[in-house]
Write an enzyme that holds these catalytic residues in place. Structure first.
Site, PDB file in Angstrom:
ATOM      1  CG  HIS B 128      -5.402  -8.528  19.917  1.00 14.83           C
ATOM      2  ND1 HIS B 128      -4.917  -7.985  18.925  1.00 14.83           N
ATOM      3  CD2 HIS B 128      -6.162  -7.323  20.570  1.00 14.83           C
ATOM      4  CE1 HIS B 128      -5.362  -6.569  18.857  1.00 14.83           C
ATOM      5  NE2 HIS B 128      -6.140  -6.376  19.911  1.00 14.83           N
ATOM      6  CD  GLU B 129      -8.719  -7.921  23.622  1.00 10.34           C
ATOM      7  OE1 GLU B 129      -8.029  -7.001  24.392  1.00 10.34           O
ATOM      8  OE2 GLU B 129      -9.000  -7.868  22.796  1.00 10.34           O
ATOM      9  CG  HIS B 132      -4.691  -4.567  23.943  1.00 11.70           C
ATOM     10  ND1 HIS B 132      -4.036  -3.673  23.370  1.00 11.70           N
ATOM     11  CD2 HIS B 132      -5.742  -4.919  23.438  1.00 11.70           C
ATOM     12  CE1 HIS B 132      -4.701  -3.275  22.036  1.00 11.70           C
ATOM     13  NE2 HIS B 132      -5.672  -4.316  22.172  1.00 11.70           N
ATOM     14  CG  HIS B 138      -4.959  -1.825  18.201  1.00 10.97           C
ATOM     15  ND1 HIS B 138      -6.570  -1.432  18.441  1.00 10.97           N
ATOM     16  CD2 HIS B 138      -5.297  -3.045  18.680  1.00 10.97           C
ATOM     17  CE1 HIS B 138      -7.153  -2.201  19.109  1.00 10.97           C
ATOM     18  NE2 HIS B 138      -6.726  -3.190  19.525  1.00 10.97           N
TER      19      HIS B 138
END
Lengths: 119, 192
Positions: B128-129, B132, B138
């Protein structure tokens, strides 16, 4: 407490009381809606502020009142996270709020051009 | 999917090669560094399979594009961690490269050996990170890797169409990537 073992890594953590985990206390706001006033709701507003849904008020302190602006923030949160949009702190919304999550803001990062594209 | 304001991305000429390194002073000690590196390598490779970006681990932390570390509470970036659960990690948009995980969590590589009810899957959060780091914000699609929440003792590591479409709009497609492999994975997920 964490008990790491040397070779066979089995980690056991004492979690008999999980109420100490962050945000668990938000469950007490279940079913709160516009017009209600619950002690500590300002903490909930800080949560919404942190993730980009609610600006800091002019007087710098959040109140414990579920006002119209907070309702809009709840609706935006529910919309953004694909929850049923009720504008109330229903069980789906509270469950989501107490869930662990990424610390990156949901909306502040997008300025005025925020667009979430669903597929 | 959605992007950070201004739609930032790593702006080098294709092919993009990004280096990453682990902090020597800010790590956890109950998972071996070797295992942590394996998990991150796998997480980076998932993104590299769909876009023309490759990731290379280096030892020199200060000079790495992506700098990974585990931190407690206030760690100086204005975004303090909050103890067990709550916020699990955060990462910064391109081309900042800071990638911080909350050292207070019980990080797990699998849930067979880690029995804690508050265990968090390291690979899921890493995947997930990295999204980013690459420029994705998101997603509102619950199944997507870029959805902001992750329950304890759950795993979400496979990129979904939403994630792939988002990141490919930033970087283009990896010439070796085919959507059929992803669809097969998603069909398998849905049937499960």
């Amino acid at each position: 407490r964490i008990f790491p073992e040397s070779s066979s890594t089995v980690i056991t953590v004492d979690t008999h009381n999980t109420t100490t985990t962050t945000w668990h206390g938000f469950t007490r706001f279940l079913d709160a809606g516009k017009g209600s006033q619950v002690s500590g709701m300002s903490e909930l507003k800080e949560y919404f502020n942190r993730f980009g849904y609610l600006p800091i008020p002019d007087e710098n302190n959040f109140t414990d009142i579920f006002d119209k602006q907070f309702e809009s923030a709840v609706i935006a949160y529910q919309t953004n996270l694909g929850l049923p949009v009720t504008g109330k702190l229903d069980s789906d919304t509270i469950s989501m709020m107490v869930s662990p999550r990424c610390g990156v803001s949901d909306t502040k990062t997008h300025g005025t051009t925020f667009q979430a594209t669903k597929h | 999917f959605s992007y950070f304001y201004g739609k930032p991305r790593w702006g080098r000429q294709a092919p993009v090669i990004l280096t990453y390194a682990f902090s020597q002073n800010n790590m956890i000690d109950y998972i071996s560094l070797k295992d942590i590196k394996t998990v991150f390598k796998r997480a980076f490779s998932r993104w590299a399979q769909v876009i023309p970006v490759s990731f290379m681990e280096i030892e020199d932390y200060p000079s790495a594009d992506i700098r990974i570390g585990f931190y407690y509470r206030d760690h100086g970036d204005g975004q303090p961690f909050d103890g067990v659960l709550g916020v699990l990690a955060h990462a910064f948009s391109p081309e900042n490269g800071r990638f911080h995980l909350d050292a207070s969590e019980t990080w797990a590589l699998d849930f067979e050996t880690v029995k804690s009810r508050v265990a968090v899957d390291l690979e899921s959060v890493a995947t997930h990170e990295i999204g980013h780091i690459l420029g994705l914000a998101h997603s509102s699609v619950k199944e997507a890797v870029m959805y902001p929440s992750l329950s304890p003792r759950s795993k979400k590591v496979d990129l979904k169409i939403d994630d792939v479409n988002g990141v490919q709009a930033l970087y283009g497609s990896n010439p070796n990537f085919t959507f059929s492999s992803l669809l097969a994975s998603e069909n398998s997920f849905n049937k499960g």
